[in-house]
Each structure stands twice: as structure tokens, then as C-alpha cells.
Design an enzyme around this catalytic site. Sequence first.
Site, PDB file in Angstrom:
ATOM      1  N   CYS A  91       0.806  -1.221   0.000  1.00  0.00           N
ATOM      2  CA  CYS A  91       0.000   0.000   0.000  1.00  0.00           C
ATOM      3  C   CYS A  91       0.840   1.272   0.000  1.00  0.00           C
ATOM      4  CB  CYS A  91      -0.944   0.013   1.207  1.00  0.00           C
ATOM      5  SG  CYS A  91      -2.195  -1.283   1.157  1.00  0.00           S
ATOM      6  N   HIS A 345      -9.037   4.051  -1.562  1.00  0.00           N
ATOM      7  CA  HIS A 345      -7.680   3.531  -1.386  1.00  0.00           C
ATOM      8  C   HIS A 345      -7.279   2.720  -2.619  1.00  0.00           C
ATOM      9  CE1 HIS A 345      -4.102   1.912   0.185  1.00  0.00           C
ATOM     10  NE2 HIS A 345      -4.566   1.031   1.044  1.00  0.00           N
ATOM     11  N   CYS A 375       0.504   2.243   6.634  1.00  0.00           N
ATOM     12  CA  CYS A 375       0.710   0.829   6.940  1.00  0.00           C
ATOM     13  C   CYS A 375       0.726   0.048   5.638  1.00  0.00           C
ATOM     14  CB  CYS A 375      -0.374   0.306   7.870  1.00  0.00           C
ATOM     15  SG  CYS A 375      -2.055   0.411   7.194  1.00  0.00           S
TER      16      CYS A 375
END
Length: 389
Positions: A91, A345, A375
Site C-alpha cells: 500500500c 484507497h 501501513c
Amino acid sequence: MRDAVIVEAVRTPIGKGKPNGALAHVHPVELLAHTLRTLVERSGVDPELIDDVIGGTVDQVGEQAMNTTRYAALSAGFPESVPATTVDRQCGSSQQAVHFAAQGVLSGTYDLVVACGVESMSRVPMWSNVPAGKDPFGPGVAARYPEGLVPQGISAELIAAKWSIGREQMDVFAVSSHRKAAAAWDGGLFDAEVAPLEGVTRDECVRPGSTTEILAGLKPAYHDPVFAERFPQIEWNVTAGNASPVNDGASAVLITSSETAARLGLRPLARLHSFAVTGSDPLLMLTGVIPATEKVLRRASLTLDDIDLFEVNEAFSSVVLAWRQETGADLARVNVHGGAIALGHPLGASGTRLTTTLVHAMRERGARYALQTMCEAGGLANAMVLERV
């Protein structure tokens, strides 16, 4: 001493990562090409001067295979002589691209470089790069973690349990994200950063009417009887409402030195002050933002009180709330224009999306220092500090 500054930052609107999403018809290479093209148009730089294009993409398979960033640069009309590469830190892939780009400028390797990212989760769903029946971890990891690692949703539940974060608290945080995002859109605060694409002008997942009462009716997203037996402490409070959705989008930032910016007539938005990356427990997986924040502040010789704005990726409400408990940060300074729960996202694009939103928020609010952290799967996290120029 040489520095690194961001002189332009843009993103697409973020669409639902579903077949009926607003951007599902757009090939991921074209999503990224749109931001690269816009970056050059808005900055006015000659793309021939760009030393490299570093892009983040997570699921590098299918339409996102074969070094997506290179073909996006070609599609954007960049000269063939401009190189490009695609990186994967899950990510945080495009935040890592920012780190690499800035480090290249600081070292003198680059004068002008693009950091960017893209993910089309409607066309290349999450885990498309792991064929059914294949093990991406190998026997050494299995031996080190004999009980087995877990999916991110279970990690989010374990974090909620460990930090005693309840369903209502997570839902309240999620509703706040939607309200801040809606207010930012209504106030024109995204106008400077968003590059409309094929009639899509706004982020598709923002729900201004979201309430805790509505979210309270959602079922747990990750309940599994096997994990329930293994982890009896889990209360199964993570839902689709207090977690980030799946999305399509792209983003890009242009990085150079103050000296080069002055020579080219570019206006710096923020200086890239300090960087950190860290590993953490791959079972909890998403808690690396806590030590990464501590590490980057130490490197920057700053304290939490020095930071005016934070961007902490909202993969799940529990992640940001656990981070807040450990750091003591004021939530009023966190994700002030909404976060991933509302905005979306799109994995590989999220790092530079956060950076884009953050540098524009810094200018709008007169912030001196800002901190971004994300994260990442596998127990990883990136963090960086930006400074107003």
C-alpha cells in the site's frame, strides 16, 4: 546543501473499484498517463528534462504488468529517452516512490523526477497476482510463523482487540472521514489537486449522509469461524463502513531541488524534510505506522507537537485509532480533508495521493510541518516529514 522539494502534485478523482465504477472503463496505463500529462501541463516543465519516473503499483499483473509506469510515461507523450520504473511496497508503493525520488535529488543523481502511482482495482482485483493454489510466502516463512499469517482484515480486528477499540469508536471515526471529505469538496479544497478525467470530477465513494446509525447496521466484513477459534479476543467489529473501499485512481508529484526550481521558474509547495521506513509484526501487519512515526520524528529532530498536519492512511479505522493511542496525536490535525475510508484507497496510487492532498492542505492552512505515514502488508510502514518552503 542540496534539498528536495515538491513543485506540483495532482491526482485523478477516485472511482469505485467495481465493474460499474466511474473509472472502470479506463485502462490503468491511461489513468497514470493522465496524471503525468497533467503534471507537466500544470508545472510547465519540458518533459525532456525529467530524469526518471518512479511509480508504485501493487498488483503487477495483467493490465498492470510489464512496468506500467514506463508505458504510462510513453502514453503521456514523454520523450522515449525518459526512463521509468515500477516499485512495490504494497500500500505504500507510491510513498516509497516519493522517498526514492527525493533521495535521488538529494544525492545529486536526479535534478527533476516524478513519483507517482496507479491502481485499477476494477480491472485488476486485489490478489490477482497470486494464482489460486500458489504460496507467495515459501517454506521459510511457514517455519518461522507455524500457526500461519492472516489476511489484513483479521489483522485489523486483532489491532482493535489489542487496543480495546470498539465498534462505535471505529464507526464515529469513519463518519468523520466522510464529513471532512464532503466539506473539503464543497469548499473547493480539492480543486487544485484533482485532474478531472472523462467527465469524472469528484471522488465516487464519499458519502456525506453517512451516520453512525447507518454504519451500525453493517455486518462484520471478515468473520471466519477458523480465525474466531484461533483468536477468541476478536469481537468482529470491522465492517465495510469503517474500512477503506477498493478503488481506481492515479496520482503524481514532481520533485526537484530548490536551485533547479528557481532556475526553471517553479514554485515549491513543500520541502521533503525526513524519511523513514520500518518493519513490524507481520501478524498484526498494520501497526508499523507507530514505530515509523517515532523513527521519522527522531530523524527530523522534531516532536509530535511540532507537526501541524498528519496524513495517516485509513486502511481501517482501527489502524489510525491505535496509532493515535500510542502517539497521542490530536485527531483534529489528522486527515483534515478526509481519508481513505471516504476518498478511497487505490493501493499503488495512495501514497502519492496522500502526499498530493497533504501539500495542498499545508498551503491552504499555513502549516509548517506535516507528517505522512502508511501501513503496508507484510508488516511494513513508510513515514516522511514535509516542511513548508
